[in-house]
Design an enzyme around this catalytic site. Structure first.
Site, PDB file in Angstrom:
ATOM      1  N   ALA A  53      28.368 -12.022  14.564  1.00 37.30           N
ATOM      2  CA  ALA A  53      28.444 -12.850  15.779  1.00 37.30           C
ATOM      3  C   ALA A  53      29.836 -13.428  15.951  1.00 37.30           C
ATOM      4  O   ALA A  53      30.004 -14.518  16.485  1.00 37.30           O
ATOM      5  CB  ALA A  53      27.408 -13.963  15.690  1.00 37.30           C
ATOM      6  N   ARG A  84      34.271 -10.931  27.995  1.00 37.68           N
ATOM      7  CA  ARG A  84      33.747 -10.492  29.289  1.00 37.68           C
ATOM      8  C   ARG A  84      32.690 -11.443  29.856  1.00 37.68           C
ATOM      9  O   ARG A  84      32.290 -11.325  31.013  1.00 37.68           O
ATOM     10  CB  ARG A  84      33.182  -9.074  29.180  1.00 37.68           C
ATOM     11  N   ARG A 136       5.933 -32.359  34.373  1.00 36.05           N
ATOM     12  CA  ARG A 136       7.059 -32.601  33.461  1.00 36.05           C
ATOM     13  C   ARG A 136       6.531 -32.864  32.052  1.00 36.05           C
ATOM     14  O   ARG A 136       5.329 -32.987  31.838  1.00 36.05           O
ATOM     15  CB  ARG A 136       7.899 -33.757  34.005  1.00 36.05           C
ATOM     16  N   LYS A 154       4.537 -36.993  35.022  1.00 34.75           N
ATOM     17  CA  LYS A 154       5.383 -37.073  33.831  1.00 34.75           C
ATOM     18  C   LYS A 154       4.739 -37.992  32.809  1.00 34.75           C
ATOM     19  O   LYS A 154       4.354 -39.115  33.149  1.00 34.75           O
ATOM     20  CB  LYS A 154       6.766 -37.612  34.204  1.00 34.75           C
ATOM     21  N   ALA A 212      -2.930 -39.907  48.872  1.00 35.87           N
ATOM     22  CA  ALA A 212      -1.618 -39.347  49.218  1.00 35.87           C
ATOM     23  C   ALA A 212      -0.538 -40.418  49.197  1.00 35.87           C
ATOM     24  O   ALA A 212      -0.754 -41.544  49.622  1.00 35.87           O
ATOM     25  CB  ALA A 212      -1.693 -38.722  50.601  1.00 35.87           C
ATOM     26  N   TYR A 256       9.486 -47.835  36.324  1.00 37.48           N
ATOM     27  CA  TYR A 256      10.819 -48.129  35.780  1.00 37.48           C
ATOM     28  C   TYR A 256      11.422 -49.325  36.491  1.00 37.48           C
ATOM     29  O   TYR A 256      11.462 -49.364  37.730  1.00 37.48           O
ATOM     30  CB  TYR A 256      11.684 -46.872  35.981  1.00 37.48           C
ATOM     31  N   SER A 274      -4.257 -44.433  50.024  1.00 43.15           N
ATOM     32  CA  SER A 274      -2.989 -43.738  50.259  1.00 43.15           C
ATOM     33  C   SER A 274      -1.814 -44.698  50.372  1.00 43.15           C
ATOM     34  O   SER A 274      -1.964 -45.842  50.793  1.00 43.15           O
ATOM     35  CB  SER A 274      -3.081 -42.943  51.563  1.00 43.15           C
TER      36      SER A 274
END
Ligand code: UD1
Ligand code: CA
Length: 449
Positions: free
Chosen positions: A10, A16, A317, A335, A364, A371, A389
């Site tokens: 390696a 290239r 996530r 997440k 919705a 946070y 919603s």
């Protein structure tokens, strides 16, 4: 069977590639080129793996150590050919009693089964074995000069006659031979050739000269594709993706438009899962049986339960844990949150650092405000809760089991189980006000003109 040792070359930066990153650290099929090669070596249970790197390539060594803890890294200070590179590694293998396998760090698609075939040839009594391949376009490769199943020599393109140039059986670069023979022949290799380099391929001619036997095996061209530029890198990536897709489909998953589905080496997909077109699955994803991943979804580090439905246009996530039968709809991001069985988060929502209890329904446009600019806080939504919603749930906050949140609420304190919380301006209707307003404004406009 004697233990095997591997030498992985390696040293080249790969000019290239036009990159400041060493070639073997470029990614294809969800890991570095070198990572793939080292995993193949690891699958053979190599007793020792020796990596030849160029100067200032500590990042390559570190990447290798992440795959094989006790890899021995040696530096080839000057690029003087493949045999010279191997001779840098040879002292580290002096005491090895058994075969040595030479691999190239930029040939990532090589499979352990193929390497094992080569090893078996040596195990069966040949002194050396070379992996070759047939190709319609042999230009640039070393050609195998064979007689029956014996390999007599390898001729590099620049050093071969016009007649030899017609040979379309080429050298992959992978060689297996007994260490004792390697140590004996390496010092005999010279650099009297077109490039003035020490060619490892000269081992073959020398092996025959000293009356030892050299055999060869063939593999599919695609398995020994070398990566020298970014076009070849993308070709390698495509071949890896093809492997991952086929593995998923043969394992019982339906991929619709498989060429547009991108998987990772560690993707786990259960039976009767359907994955729609244009889905990207990053590392660390497990999808349980009968789940459906609808088009244009992006998943990473997530678990999807049995029969759950994700997407279209959903984003899972890391640490998203979607329970059995749960639903995550369009433009929803999850997440580090658990959706328990049967929970529904169907439209335009962010759920982060949260639990959504079994059977809860999140309307919705709901946002968990996790946070505060400094710390992340947790939102706990109880089983069977109903979030109206366009609500903002300002964490830390707890919504009790079965509670309801009025649409458009900003919830800043806990809501007891079974309660209704409404946290927004109260609606006031003024009869006839709109008409009176229009009359007044029309009159004003007229007075001005
Ligand atoms: C080499 C083979 C050729 C074969 C082809 C397959 C030789 C002389 N030729 O040619 O027969 O068909 O691979 O792809 O071996 N390297 C070092 N140090 C060096 C030179 C090379 O570590 O001084 C490493 C490179 O980083 C690379 C590998 O060895 O990983 C192959 O070198 P490269 O120069 O690409 O050889 P080819 O000309 O492609
Ligand atoms: Ca090459």
């Amino acid at each position: 069977m004697k233990p095997i040792a591997c030498i992985v070359l390696a040293a080249g930066m790969g000019t290239r590639m036009k990159s400041s990153c060493p070639k073997v650290l470029h990614q294809a099929g969800g890991r570095s080129l070198l990572g793939h090669v080292l995993l193949a070596a690891r699958a053979l249970e190599a007793e020792k793996v020796c990596l030849v790197v160029g100067p200032d390539m500590t990042d390559v060594t570190e990447a290798a150590e992440a795959v094989i803890l006790d890899v021995v890294s040696v530096v080839q200070a000057e690029r003087r050919g493949t045999a010279h590179a191997v001779s840098m590694a040879a002292p580290a293998l002096r005491d090895h009693d058994g075969p040595v396998l030479v691999l190239y760090g930029d040939v990532p698609l090589i499979q352990p089964e193929t390497l094992d075939r080569l090893r078996q040839i040596v195990e069966a009594g040949a002194d050396m074995a070379v992996l070759g391949f047939e190709t319609a376009n042999p230009h640039g490769y070393g050609r195998l000069i064979t007689r029956k199943d014996n390999l007599l020599a390898i001729r590099e393109q620049l050093d071969s006659s016009a007649e030899e140039n017609l040979i379309n059986i080429c050298n992959s670069g992978v060689i297996c031979l007994n260490n004792e023979l390697l140590q004996h022949l390496l010092p005999k290799i010279g650099n009297d050739n077109a490039k003035g380099e020490y060619y490892l391929t000269d081992l073959v001619g020398l092996c025959n000269e000293v009356g030892r036997s050299c055999k060869f095996a063939l593999c599919d061209e695609t398995e020994v594709l070398g990566v020298n530029d970014r076009v070849q890198l993308s070709r390698a990536d495509g071949l890896f993706q093809q492997r991952y897709r086929e593995r998923a489909m043969l394992g019982g998953a339906t991929l619709i438009g498989p060429k547009t589905v991108f998987l990772s080496p560690d993707t786990r997909i259960g039976r009767d899962v359907t994955v729609g077109p244009n889905v990207v699955i990053g590392p660390g994803v497990a999808i349980s049986e009968r789940a459906r991943i609808l088009p244009f979804s992006h998943l990473e580090g997530a678990r999807v339960g049995k029969g759950a439905v994700i997407g279209p246009y959903a984003r899972l996530r890391p640490q998203a844990d979607v329970g059995d039968g749960a639903k995550v709809g369009n433009f929803v991001e999850i997440k580090k949150a658990t959706l328990e069985a049967g929970a529904k988060v169907n439209h335009l929502t962010y759920i982060g650092d949260a639990r959504v209890g079994a059977g809860a329904n999140v309307g919705a446009g709901t946002i968990t405000c996790n946070y505060d600019g400094f710390f992340k806080h947790f939102t706990d939504i109880g089983a069977g809760a109903f979030i109206g919603s366009n609500s903002a749930l300002v964490a830390p906050v707890k919504i009790g089991d079965g509670a309801m949140i009025g649409s458009g609420s900003v919830i800043t304190s806990d809501v007891p189980a079974s309660a209704l919380a409404v946290a927004r301006g109260r609606q006031e209707n003024r009869p006839g006000w709109a008409d009176k307003f229009r009359t007044l404004m029309r009159a004003r406009k007229k007075a001005q003109s």
